[in-house]
Design a protein around this motif. Structure first.
Motif, PDB file in Angstrom:
ATOM      1  N   GLU A 193       0.820  -1.210   0.000  1.00  0.00           N
ATOM      2  CA  GLU A 193       0.000   0.000   0.000  1.00  0.00           C
ATOM      3  C   GLU A 193       0.854   1.260   0.000  1.00  0.00           C
ATOM      4  OE1 GLU A 193      -2.809  -0.159   3.225  1.00  0.00           O
ATOM      5  OE2 GLU A 193      -3.755  -1.964   2.437  1.00  0.00           O
ATOM      6  N   ALA A 194       2.040   1.167   0.596  1.00  0.00           N
ATOM      7  CA  ALA A 194       2.948   2.315   0.650  1.00  0.00           C
ATOM      8  C   ALA A 194       4.385   1.824   0.799  1.00  0.00           C
ATOM      9  CB  ALA A 194       2.601   3.237   1.816  1.00  0.00           C
ATOM     10  N   GLY A 195       5.293   2.568   0.231  1.00  0.00           N
ATOM     11  CA  GLY A 195       6.705   2.223   0.365  1.00  0.00           C
ATOM     12  C   GLY A 195       7.163   2.247   1.809  1.00  0.00           C
ATOM     13  N   THR A 196       6.616   3.165   2.590  1.00  0.00           N
ATOM     14  CA  THR A 196       6.996   3.238   4.002  1.00  0.00           C
ATOM     15  C   THR A 196       6.548   1.987   4.757  1.00  0.00           C
ATOM     16  OG1 THR A 196       5.002   4.570   4.369  1.00  0.00           O
ATOM     17  CG2 THR A 196       7.095   5.765   4.136  1.00  0.00           C
ATOM     18  N   ALA A 197       5.449   1.372   4.345  1.00  0.00           N
ATOM     19  CA  ALA A 197       5.006   0.116   4.976  1.00  0.00           C
ATOM     20  C   ALA A 197       5.997  -1.000   4.666  1.00  0.00           C
ATOM     21  CB  ALA A 197       3.606  -0.254   4.497  1.00  0.00           C
ATOM     22  N   LEU A 198       6.475  -1.065   3.429  1.00  0.00           N
ATOM     23  CA  LEU A 198       7.495  -2.047   3.067  1.00  0.00           C
ATOM     24  C   LEU A 198       8.771  -1.802   3.862  1.00  0.00           C
ATOM     25  CD1 LEU A 198       8.842  -4.273   1.385  1.00  0.00           C
ATOM     26  CD2 LEU A 198       9.202  -2.562  -0.415  1.00  0.00           C
ATOM     27  N   ASP A 199       9.183  -0.552   3.959  1.00  0.00           N
ATOM     28  CA  ASP A 199      10.392  -0.215   4.724  1.00  0.00           C
ATOM     29  C   ASP A 199      10.263  -0.686   6.167  1.00  0.00           C
ATOM     30  OD1 ASP A 199      11.367   1.020   2.437  1.00  0.00           O
ATOM     31  OD2 ASP A 199      10.868   3.055   3.115  1.00  0.00           O
ATOM     32  N   GLU A 200       9.103  -0.461   6.765  1.00  0.00           N
ATOM     33  CA  GLU A 200       8.886  -0.879   8.157  1.00  0.00           C
ATOM     34  C   GLU A 200       8.894  -2.396   8.277  1.00  0.00           C
ATOM     35  OE1 GLU A 200       8.552  -0.724  12.147  1.00  0.00           O
ATOM     36  OE2 GLU A 200       8.906   0.986  10.826  1.00  0.00           O
ATOM     37  N   ALA A 201       8.254  -3.088   7.334  1.00  0.00           N
ATOM     38  CA  ALA A 201       8.212  -4.549   7.376  1.00  0.00           C
ATOM     39  C   ALA A 201       9.612  -5.145   7.291  1.00  0.00           C
ATOM     40  CB  ALA A 201       7.330  -5.087   6.247  1.00  0.00           C
ATOM     41  N   ARG A 202      10.487  -4.517   6.562  1.00  0.00           N
ATOM     42  CA  ARG A 202      11.861  -5.005   6.428  1.00  0.00           C
ATOM     43  C   ARG A 202      12.667  -4.860   7.720  1.00  0.00           C
ATOM     44  NH1 ARG A 202      13.681  -2.572   0.602  1.00  0.00           N
ATOM     45  NH2 ARG A 202      13.103  -4.352  -0.668  1.00  0.00           N
ATOM     46  N   ARG A 203      12.158  -4.087   8.647  1.00  0.00           N
ATOM     47  CA  ARG A 203      12.835  -3.936   9.942  1.00  0.00           C
ATOM     48  C   ARG A 203      12.506  -5.077  10.905  1.00  0.00           C
ATOM     49  NH1 ARG A 203      10.915   1.345   8.952  1.00  0.00           N
ATOM     50  NH2 ARG A 203      12.576   2.724   8.246  1.00  0.00           N
ATOM     51  N   ASN A 204      11.559  -5.928  10.545  1.00  0.00           N
ATOM     52  CA  ASN A 204      11.143  -7.051  11.392  1.00  0.00           C
ATOM     53  C   ASN A 204      12.333  -7.990  11.621  1.00  0.00           C
ATOM     54  OD1 ASN A 204      10.264  -9.662  12.181  1.00  0.00           O
ATOM     55  ND2 ASN A 204       8.252  -9.314  11.304  1.00  0.00           N
ATOM     56  N   PRO A 205      12.732  -8.194  12.878  1.00  0.00           N
ATOM     57  CA  PRO A 205      13.885  -9.063  13.165  1.00  0.00           C
ATOM     58  C   PRO A 205      13.686 -10.503  12.692  1.00  0.00           C
ATOM     59  CG  PRO A 205      13.218  -7.859  15.137  1.00  0.00           C
ATOM     60  CD  PRO A 205      12.188  -7.575  14.078  1.00  0.00           C
ATOM     61  N   GLN A 206      12.453 -11.004  12.727  1.00  0.00           N
ATOM     62  CA  GLN A 206      12.194 -12.365  12.245  1.00  0.00           C
ATOM     63  C   GLN A 206      12.421 -12.450  10.739  1.00  0.00           C
ATOM     64  OE1 GLN A 206       8.189 -12.624  13.961  1.00  0.00           O
ATOM     65  NE2 GLN A 206       8.918 -14.430  15.070  1.00  0.00           N
ATOM     66  N   TRP A 207      11.977 -11.444  10.003  1.00  0.00           N
ATOM     67  CA  TRP A 207      12.196 -11.421   8.560  1.00  0.00           C
ATOM     68  C   TRP A 207      13.692 -11.320   8.268  1.00  0.00           C
ATOM     69  CZ3 TRP A 207      14.275  -7.669   5.274  1.00  0.00           C
ATOM     70  CH2 TRP A 207      14.189  -7.972   3.917  1.00  0.00           C
ATOM     71  N   GLN A 208      14.387 -10.453   8.982  1.00  0.00           N
ATOM     72  CA  GLN A 208      15.830 -10.300   8.775  1.00  0.00           C
ATOM     73  C   GLN A 208      16.568 -11.609   9.054  1.00  0.00           C
ATOM     74  OE1 GLN A 208      17.062  -6.937  11.128  1.00  0.00           O
ATOM     75  NE2 GLN A 208      15.999  -5.477   9.820  1.00  0.00           N
ATOM     76  N   ALA A 209      16.165 -12.323  10.105  1.00  0.00           N
ATOM     77  CA  ALA A 209      16.791 -13.618  10.418  1.00  0.00           C
ATOM     78  C   ALA A 209      16.497 -14.637   9.323  1.00  0.00           C
ATOM     79  CB  ALA A 209      16.297 -14.127  11.770  1.00  0.00           C
TER      80      ALA A 209
END
Length: 120
Positions: A73-89
């Protein structure tokens, strides 16, 4: 060994599409898809996520064997989702998997031109 390519911050409050083209040896395709599904499961519940699709090449000669298209819905939402530690792991597990030889090419896009069918 996976060859990582960095993520670009979207930084906009308008809709964006993440397109990630992957080069994966065919013999590793099932393992790659399993890892990708684990990774995608963390994004599905994120605010602003619309949908994701993974496409597989239909020819063994394809250099790009998988393409992920994810709409937000927004680039800022994607940016925030990428900060998820589980996703990063989960991403790190793909990068460190000795049984995967993957080259990823992620990039965030916005719509430049759109066509839709004319009403009949």
């Amino acid at each position: 060994m996976t060859n990582p390519v960095g993520h670009t911050q979207a930084g906009v409050d308008t809709p964006v599409t993440l397109i990630n083209a992957f080069s994966v040896p065919l013999s590793q395709g099932d393992r790659f898809l399993s890892r990708w599904q684990e990774n995608a499961s963390f994004m599905v519940g994120a605010p602003g996520f619309r949908r994701a699709r993974m496409y597989r090449a239909m020819s063994e000669r394809a250099e790009i064997t998988f393409v992920n298209v994810a709409e937000w819905e927004a680039g800022t939402a994607l940016d925030e989702a990428r900060r998820n530690p589980q996703w990063q792991a989960s991403v790190q597990r793909v990068l460190e998997d000795p049984e995967l030889d993957v080259v990823a090419r992620p990039m965030v896009y916005e719509v430049a031109v759109e066509y839709t069918p004319e009403p009949r």
